[in-house]
Structure formats: C-alpha cells, structure tokens
Design an enzyme around this catalytic site. Structure first.
Site, PDB file in Angstrom:
ATOM      1  N   HIS A  14       1.107  -1.258   0.087  1.00  0.00           N
ATOM      2  CA  HIS A  14      -0.207  -0.057  -0.047  1.00  0.00           C
ATOM      3  C   HIS A  14       0.945   1.297  -0.091  1.00  0.00           C
ATOM      4  O   HIS A  14       1.273   1.690   1.213  1.00  0.00           O
ATOM      5  CB  HIS A  14      -0.894   0.047   1.176  1.00  0.00           C
ATOM      6  N   HIS A  16       1.244   4.971  -2.547  1.00  0.00           N
ATOM      7  CA  HIS A  16       0.824   5.772  -3.647  1.00  0.00           C
ATOM      8  C   HIS A  16       2.159   6.453  -4.056  1.00  0.00           C
ATOM      9  O   HIS A  16       2.815   7.104  -3.248  1.00  0.00           O
ATOM     10  CB  HIS A  16      -0.032   6.796  -3.158  1.00  0.00           C
ATOM     11  N   HIS A 194      -9.599   1.424  -1.229  1.00  0.00           N
ATOM     12  CA  HIS A 194      -9.630   1.755   0.273  1.00  0.00           C
ATOM     13  C   HIS A 194     -11.086   1.842   0.965  1.00  0.00           C
ATOM     14  O   HIS A 194     -11.879   2.494   0.211  1.00  0.00           O
ATOM     15  CB  HIS A 194      -9.204   3.362   0.103  1.00  0.00           C
ATOM     16  N   GLU A 197     -11.284   3.594   6.228  1.00  0.00           N
ATOM     17  CA  GLU A 197     -10.123   4.226   6.614  1.00  0.00           C
ATOM     18  C   GLU A 197     -10.949   5.275   7.678  1.00  0.00           C
ATOM     19  O   GLU A 197     -10.532   5.378   8.734  1.00  0.00           O
ATOM     20  CB  GLU A 197      -9.463   5.107   5.454  1.00  0.00           C
ATOM     21  N   ASP A 275       1.850   3.779   2.793  1.00  0.00           N
ATOM     22  CA  ASP A 275       0.703   4.815   2.437  1.00  0.00           C
ATOM     23  C   ASP A 275       1.585   6.040   1.466  1.00  0.00           C
ATOM     24  O   ASP A 275       1.465   5.773   0.271  1.00  0.00           O
ATOM     25  CB  ASP A 275      -0.203   5.437   3.342  1.00  0.00           C
ATOM     26  N   ASP A 276       1.826   7.010   2.340  1.00  0.00           N
ATOM     27  CA  ASP A 276       2.157   8.472   1.397  1.00  0.00           C
ATOM     28  C   ASP A 276       3.531   8.737   2.296  1.00  0.00           C
ATOM     29  O   ASP A 276       3.492   9.725   3.048  1.00  0.00           O
ATOM     30  CB  ASP A 276       1.335   9.262   1.267  1.00  0.00           C
TER      31      ASP A 276
HETATM   32  N1  ADE Z   1      -4.436   8.745  -1.752  1.00  0.00           N
HETATM   33  C1  ADE Z   1      -3.150   8.881  -1.303  1.00  0.00           C
HETATM   34  N2  ADE Z   1      -3.252   8.488   0.025  1.00  0.00           N
HETATM   35  C2  ADE Z   1      -4.441   8.235   0.420  1.00  0.00           C
HETATM   36  C3  ADE Z   1      -5.200   7.674   1.342  1.00  0.00           C
HETATM   37  N3  ADE Z   1      -4.539   7.398   2.645  1.00  0.00           N
HETATM   38  N4  ADE Z   1      -6.473   7.620   1.502  1.00  0.00           N
HETATM   39  C4  ADE Z   1      -7.232   7.802   0.357  1.00  0.00           C
HETATM   40  N5  ADE Z   1      -6.716   8.188  -1.023  1.00  0.00           N
HETATM   41  C5  ADE Z   1      -5.342   8.400  -0.938  1.00  0.00           C
HETATM   42 ZN    ZN Z   2      -3.721   4.745   0.862  1.00  0.00          ZN
END
Ligand code: ADE
Ligand code: ZN
Length: 332
Positions: A14, A16, A194, A197, A275-276
């Site tokens: 996971h 991005h 997703h 969340e 994630d990011d």
């Molecule tokens: N795009 C990038 N990170 C995200 C996240 N945590 N939730 C939804 N969309 C995303």
């Molecule tokens: Zn994500």
C-alpha cells in the site's frame, strides 16, 4: 527489536507513488518544469504537512503532484522510492498510481505509466526488487470517468496488475463504482479498494460484496463490527494497514490508540505499509519502529506482519514461498 525490523525482508502493498514525492524532488521538478508551488523552502513545505483529516492531506498531496509532468519525472519519483526500498529491505512492492491526477492536467497516461515502469524494471535489474503496478480510480470523480481511465489502461494491461479506489472516502462509497469494478474484473485485473479508513465499516461490506475485492486498503474501522471481524478472519482477507498515515490523518488521535495490535491478535491478515511516506513522516521501517515504540507489539508480531505482506502479495505461489524462505533465513 529495531535490528529485527531492519533485517527482515518485506513486501509493501500500500504505497501511492505520488505520496513518495519528497520536498527536495518537488522543488527540483517545480524549478525544472516552471511550475509554481506555494512554498518558499523545504521547511515551509514540512510545516504545511499538518493535517486534520484525509481531505486536508489530499488537497496538499494533489497540489504537490502538479510538478510531475514528463516521463522522466515519473521515473525519478519512482527511482527515489526504490532507493528507500533498498534502505528498508523491501524486496517486493506493489505501487499505486492515480492516473486521473495527471491526465486531468494534460499529462499523457503513457508518460506516467512508462516512467514508473522503466524505473521498476531498473529496480529489478539493479537490486532484484520485484514489483507490480496498481492503478487507482479517484473516488471523488464519477464512475464514468473511471470507465474512461479503465479504457486507457487496457493498452497497458500487461503492466498493470490491478485496479484500486482511493481519494476522498466520505460520501463516495464503493457502491458508486460497482460496474467499473465488474468490468475491471472481467478484464482480468486484481481488485483492491480503500475502505474503512475514515468512513464506517459499511464501506468495507460494500467493497467486499459489491466490488469483490481481493484486499482491503486500511480497513481499520472493521473493529466496530464483530460480525465483520469474524468474516475477515474466516476469509483471511488481507488488510493493508498504514499506521503513520492513520496517526497523521487523525483516524486515531495518538499512536497508543491505534488498533493494529487488536486486529492482529484477533487473527486478521494484517500487513504494515507506508501509504504516502513523504507526507507521513517515514517509510515502512519507520512505521514498524513507531508501532514497537508505542504499542505492545512483540517480535513474533513483527514476523507475522512481515510474512502476511508476502502471503497477500499479487505474486505466484512459488515466489511467495521463496520470499517466505528468505524471511526464515534472515531469522537464523
Ligand atoms: N490517496 C493517497 N493516500 C490516500 C489515503 N490514505 N486515502 C485515500 N486516498 C489516498
Ligand atoms: Zn492509501
């Protein structure tokens, strides 16, 4: 424990790729491409990364992605992430990308996918890192736009293993994308979304029952439904949990309140992901370290989480076994 975290080979499921854009690269690309960004220096960027929920993050994340214009930009972005994989002992990675974030700005789909793909090919050649690419639909846009994106992806079917669903969750339930996921399934793509969340566990049921997904991204809200927990356990449905992200986006107020240990102890198939990472203070090892420092996570838990990452990957059974054997070897 930190030694163990560092030495274990891992898969990341996971991530991005646009969320791995570090401020240094953002500045370099802004200058090269003559794109204005609303920050005067790197410190200014970091102080803007102060989120109160998912949407406050997404606004900044999409603005950051504006600096990405050419195939080479996507190559550089992906290559920088690969160097972090090397550092963190991530030997297999499944990368999300958001084509609509770029095609909406006039960047060709081809530039995006080709840049990512070439960097991943070099990662395999230079470091032996294996990878897959998953294309996400932006859920704040319409299903019709998702269909157009799927159409564009068909040309690159051999390069894209699956489709996913991301962006603003609240008010954009999985049911909005039922037909496009059905079509993606017919075309042979793996499916992820997703769900749960920020939004409640009904989104997880929809992702399972209406989209027929193979993995849930996040899914931490499942804890509110005993019936859903039992089902996820029985099916060993993978949940790609992203602890730093959940803290930075205030899904949980503090690390101590994160429910990953409860999910794991219940017997769910949980993995740890970043994630990011450029926005959420760290790559995958930092996520593990934060868990260890804030929760009663044991060495056995870490080993289980890492093994789950390989078991849940979109790779052949042979490769899974080979990677699980590398985990065992690292433990000797
Ligand atoms: N795009 C990038 N990170 C995200 C996240 N945590 N939730 C939804 N969309 C995303
Ligand atoms: Zn994500």
């Amino acid at each position: 424990m930190i030694e163990l975290i560092k030495k274990l080979p891992k898969a990341e499921l996971h991530l991005h790729i646009e969320g791995s854009l570090e401020p240094e690269l953002m500045f370099r690309l802004a200058k090269k491409n003559n794109v204005e960004i609303p920050y005067k220096d790197i410190e200014d960027v970091r102080s803007a990364y102060n989120f109160t929920n998912l949407q406050t993050f997404l606004d900044i994340y999409y603005a950051g992605a504006n600096v990405l214009l050419t195939k080479d930009d996507f190559y550089d972005l992906t290559w920088e992430y690969i160097l972090r994989c090397v550092e963190d002992n991530v030997i297999h990675t499944e990368i999300f990308f958001d084509p609509q974030t770029h095609t909406e700005r006039g960047v060709p789909f081809e530039s995006v996918i080709t840049g990512i793909k070439e960097a991943l090919a070099d990662a395999k050649a230079k470091y032996g890192i294996t990878s897959c690419i998953i294309m996400c639909f932006l859920r704040h846009l319409s299903q019709e736009e998702a269909f157009e994106t799927l159409e564009q992806a068909l040309e690159y079917k051999d390069d894209i293993i699956g489709v996913g669903l991301d962006s603003s969750e609240l008010g954009n339930p999985p049911s909005k994308f039922k037909e496009v996921f059905q079509k993606a399934k017919e075309e042979g793509f793996k499916l992820v979304a997703h769900a749960g969340e920020e939004a409640d566990f009904s989104y997880i049921y929809e992702a399972l029952d209406l989209l027929n997904i193979n993995r849930i991204d996040h899914g931490v809200q499942s804890i509110k439904s005993p019936e859903l927990m039992q089902r996820l356990k029985d099916e060993q449905m993978p949940l790609t949990v992203c602890p730093n992200s959940n803290i930075e986006l205030k899904v949980f107020e503090t690390y101590k309140e994160h429910n990953i240990k409860e999910l794991l102890d219940y017997g769910l198939n949980i993995s740890v992901n970043s994630d990011d990472p450029a926005y959420f203070k760290g790559y995958v090892n930092q996520n593990f370290i934060n868990l260890y420092e804030n929760l009663p996570i044991t060495e056995d838990d870490v080993i289980t989480l890492v093994k789950n990452s390989f078991k849940s990957a979109f790779i052949s059974d042979e490769l899974k076994q080979a990677y699980l054997a590398r985990v065992e070897l690292a433990l000797k």
